[in-house]
Design a protein around this motif. Structure first.
Motif, PDB file in Angstrom:
ATOM      1  N   ALA A 155      -6.580  -0.819   2.107  1.00  0.00           N
ATOM      2  CA  ALA A 155      -5.700  -0.275   2.975  1.00  0.00           C
ATOM      3  C   ALA A 155      -6.621  -0.872   4.524  1.00  0.00           C
ATOM      4  O   ALA A 155      -6.287  -1.649   5.084  1.00  0.00           O
ATOM      5  CB  ALA A 155      -4.985   0.805   3.739  1.00  0.00           C
TER       6      ALA A 155
ATOM      7  N   ALA B  45      -1.887  10.538   0.829  1.00  0.00           N
ATOM      8  CA  ALA B  45      -1.931  11.000  -0.483  1.00  0.00           C
ATOM      9  C   ALA B  45      -3.310  11.644  -1.308  1.00  0.00           C
ATOM     10  O   ALA B  45      -3.377  12.362  -1.761  1.00  0.00           O
ATOM     11  CB  ALA B  45      -2.486   9.676  -1.642  1.00  0.00           C
ATOM     12  N   LEU B  46      -4.752  10.878  -0.623  1.00  0.00           N
ATOM     13  CA  LEU B  46      -5.745  11.503  -1.082  1.00  0.00           C
ATOM     14  C   LEU B  46      -5.825  13.062  -0.216  1.00  0.00           C
ATOM     15  O   LEU B  46      -6.758  13.853  -0.800  1.00  0.00           O
ATOM     16  CB  LEU B  46      -7.072  10.965   0.429  1.00  0.00           C
ATOM     17  CG  LEU B  46      -8.383  10.945  -0.542  1.00  0.00           C
ATOM     18  CD1 LEU B  46      -8.719  10.664  -1.609  1.00  0.00           C
ATOM     19  CD2 LEU B  46      -9.168  10.217   1.169  1.00  0.00           C
TER      20      LEU B  46
ATOM     21  N   ALA C 243       0.861   3.964  -3.184  1.00  0.00           N
ATOM     22  CA  ALA C 243       0.465   5.687  -2.814  1.00  0.00           C
ATOM     23  C   ALA C 243       1.662   6.489  -2.222  1.00  0.00           C
ATOM     24  O   ALA C 243       1.159   8.115  -3.184  1.00  0.00           O
ATOM     25  CB  ALA C 243      -0.159   5.264  -0.971  1.00  0.00           C
TER      26      ALA C 243
ATOM     27  N   ILE D 100      -6.573   6.788  -5.272  1.00  0.00           N
ATOM     28  CA  ILE D 100      -6.532   6.387  -4.111  1.00  0.00           C
ATOM     29  C   ILE D 100      -7.616   6.182  -3.044  1.00  0.00           C
ATOM     30  O   ILE D 100      -7.298   5.628  -2.085  1.00  0.00           O
ATOM     31  CB  ILE D 100      -5.961   7.767  -3.827  1.00  0.00           C
ATOM     32  CG1 ILE D 100      -5.226   8.643  -4.621  1.00  0.00           C
ATOM     33  CG2 ILE D 100      -5.290   8.279  -2.443  1.00  0.00           C
ATOM     34  CD1 ILE D 100      -3.992   9.877  -4.869  1.00  0.00           C
TER      35      ILE D 100
ATOM     36  N   GLY E 286       0.302   0.878   6.365  1.00  0.00           N
ATOM     37  CA  GLY E 286      -0.281   1.460   4.747  1.00  0.00           C
ATOM     38  C   GLY E 286      -1.385   2.154   4.392  1.00  0.00           C
ATOM     39  O   GLY E 286      -1.160   3.237   3.756  1.00  0.00           O
ATOM     40  N   ALA E 287      -2.308   2.096   6.135  1.00  0.00           N
ATOM     41  CA  ALA E 287      -3.304   3.328   5.970  1.00  0.00           C
ATOM     42  C   ALA E 287      -2.693   4.743   5.260  1.00  0.00           C
ATOM     43  O   ALA E 287      -3.491   6.006   4.939  1.00  0.00           O
ATOM     44  CB  ALA E 287      -4.721   3.070   6.350  1.00  0.00           C
TER      45      ALA E 287
ATOM     46  N   VAL F  15       1.082  -1.330   0.255  1.00  0.00           N
ATOM     47  CA  VAL F  15       0.300  -0.418  -0.141  1.00  0.00           C
ATOM     48  C   VAL F  15       0.725   1.300   0.018  1.00  0.00           C
ATOM     49  O   VAL F  15       0.583   1.978  -0.218  1.00  0.00           O
ATOM     50  CB  VAL F  15      -0.700   0.309   1.020  1.00  0.00           C
ATOM     51  CG1 VAL F  15      -1.593   1.394   1.707  1.00  0.00           C
ATOM     52  CG2 VAL F  15      -1.568  -1.396   1.293  1.00  0.00           C
ATOM     53  N   CYS F  16       1.742   1.197   0.432  1.00  0.00           N
ATOM     54  CA  CYS F  16       2.659   2.791   0.908  1.00  0.00           C
ATOM     55  C   CYS F  16       3.122   2.580  -0.801  1.00  0.00           C
ATOM     56  O   CYS F  16       3.650   3.690  -1.362  1.00  0.00           O
ATOM     57  CB  CYS F  16       4.292   2.515   1.556  1.00  0.00           C
ATOM     58  SG  CYS F  16       3.108   2.203   3.102  1.00  0.00           S
TER      59      CYS F  16
ATOM     60  N   LEU G 127      -7.441   2.229  -3.044  1.00  0.00           N
ATOM     61  CA  LEU G 127      -6.250   1.825  -2.041  1.00  0.00           C
ATOM     62  C   LEU G 127      -6.774   2.560  -0.542  1.00  0.00           C
ATOM     63  O   LEU G 127      -5.984   1.513  -0.352  1.00  0.00           O
ATOM     64  CB  LEU G 127      -4.902   3.222  -2.429  1.00  0.00           C
ATOM     65  CG  LEU G 127      -3.645   2.325  -2.155  1.00  0.00           C
ATOM     66  CD1 LEU G 127      -3.700   1.439  -2.116  1.00  0.00           C
ATOM     67  CD2 LEU G 127      -2.347   3.549  -2.211  1.00  0.00           C
ATOM     68  N   LEU G 128      -7.187   3.060   0.161  1.00  0.00           N
ATOM     69  CA  LEU G 128      -7.248   4.173   1.046  1.00  0.00           C
ATOM     70  C   LEU G 128      -8.759   2.488   1.875  1.00  0.00           C
ATOM     71  O   LEU G 128      -8.069   2.075   3.164  1.00  0.00           O
ATOM     72  CB  LEU G 128      -7.260   4.650   1.587  1.00  0.00           C
ATOM     73  CG  LEU G 128      -7.727   5.598   2.620  1.00  0.00           C
ATOM     74  CD1 LEU G 128      -6.773   5.316   3.730  1.00  0.00           C
ATOM     75  CD2 LEU G 128      -8.616   6.846   3.093  1.00  0.00           C
TER      76      LEU G 128
ATOM     77  N   ALA H 230      -1.726   6.328   2.278  1.00  0.00           N
ATOM     78  CA  ALA H 230      -2.826   6.208   1.165  1.00  0.00           C
ATOM     79  C   ALA H 230      -3.913   7.675   1.416  1.00  0.00           C
ATOM     80  O   ALA H 230      -3.732   8.389   0.746  1.00  0.00           O
ATOM     81  CB  ALA H 230      -3.747   4.865   1.589  1.00  0.00           C
TER      82      ALA H 230
END
Length: 340
Positions: free
Chosen positions: A77, A92-93, A36, A70, A85-86, A32-33, A73-74, A89
């Motif tokens: 996660a 990024a959001l 992101a 994104i 990893g969240a 996830v990282c 992805l969140l 993410a």
């Protein structure tokens, strides 16, 4: 009482080690990282993506949709409990929101194109539509534009048969017109000083003219920039650069540059125009493809106006939505120089 000899109890040290392992980032966190980080790099560094095999074109044309990726992805996660990893993410959001929420916030409130009330919008209106060459429903499409009440209509992809098909209806509605090659302008207000513009193709797909609007003279550019292909954006980029230099050198206090630019607001080749003009839109204002709009190659760029309303219109037989704006006199935006 029997003695329990089969149960083993973890010591405090062992429990601490187990808890530390649970808190340690797992493989899913690192995945996830990684994604992101890549998505955030696209948001802030898309201008560094090389124009190879259409990579830059695809990324910049659909850049706002990175936000949807994104968000997905969140969610993944959180559902997979990849707490470590969240965090990137979510960052990024937030970055996407910082970049694109102002785009939505600075857009004009959406107005209904069909019979918009005077309370909702005011001023005079302009609409642009790529009709699609060979559109068998071109007459129905322009009838819909006429029904919108537009005062100025800018059309692209006017092939010979298409022009013959729509001319009786358009000429019967609008008193003035200018046509050069496959681009045409119909107006309720006088048009003069029309001349074709050379923007890089062997035939005319652009023209400039003076429009005598209710607010005074307006320099109007009606354009259809060269098409793009994943392997070739050179002609389009060259045409945009020429157009940008023309507009920057134009001393007119009120300017409209209207048409199909084959470039989204986030395209690097479009940024010189956005440095000296504003884009009349409601939200993102996506216009292509018409069946599921995902990007905005059609624009109404302006200087010396404020916009009281903006909308998109679905027309039959074409793969573009029309875009429409209502204009009022406004402050002249100072010209910003750029490196061509």
């Amino acid at each position: 009482m029997e003695k329990d000899t089969g149960t083993t109890y973890a010591t405090a040290r062992q429990r601490g080690l187990l808890e530390a392992r649970r808190r340690r980032p797992r493989a899913r966190d690192w995945v996830v990282c990684l994604f992101a980080g890549l998505l955030m790099a696209l948001l802030f560094g898309h201008g560094l993506v090389p124009e190879v095999r259409g990579m830059a074109l695809a990324i910049e044309s659909f850049l706002p949709w990175v936000g949807a990726v994104i968000a997905a992805l969140l969610i993944v996660a959180l559902l997979s409990k990849a707490w470590f990893g969240a965090l990137p993410a979510a960052a990024a959001l937030v970055s996407w929101c910082v970049i694109f929420l102002p785009v939505v916030a600075t857009g004009i409130a959406s107005a209904s194109a069909a019979g918009a009330s005077e309370e909702a919008v005011s001023g005079w209106s302009v609409v642009t539509q790529n009709l699609r060459a060979g559109n068998p429903d071109a007459d129905v499409a322009v009838a819909k534009l006429i029904k919108s009440g537009a005062d100025v209509v800018v059309l692209q992809e006017l092939s010979g048969p298409t022009l013959e098909r729509i001319s009786p209806l358009m000429d019967g509605t609008f008193a003035h017109r200018q046509v050069a090659g496959t681009v045409g302008v119909w107006s309720r207000f006088p048009l003069s000083q029309g001349r074709p513009l050379a923007l890089g193709l062997g035939w005319s797909r652009a023209l400039s003219m003076q429009l005598e609007s209710p607010d005074g003279p307006v320099q109007l550019y009606a354009v259809h920039l060269p098409s793009v292909r994943p392997s070739d954006v050179t002609s389009r980029n060259s045409g945009l650069a020429k157009l940008s230099r023309m507009v920057e050198a134009d001393p007119s206090p009120r300017i409209l540059v209207v048409g199909d630019f084959n470039a989204a607001n986030t395209d690097r080749a479009f940024s010189p125009l956005l440095a000296i003009l504003d884009d009349a839109r409601s939200g993102f204002g996506f216009t292509w493809p018409a069946s599921l709009p995902a990007t905005r190659p059609d624009h109404i760029l302006f200087r010396g106006f404020t916009v009281s309303g903006a909308s998109v219109i679905s027309s039959p037989g074409t793969d573009h939505l029309a875009t429409m704006a209502w204009l009022q006199p406004g402050p002249t935006r100072p010209t910003v120089s750029f490196q061509g």
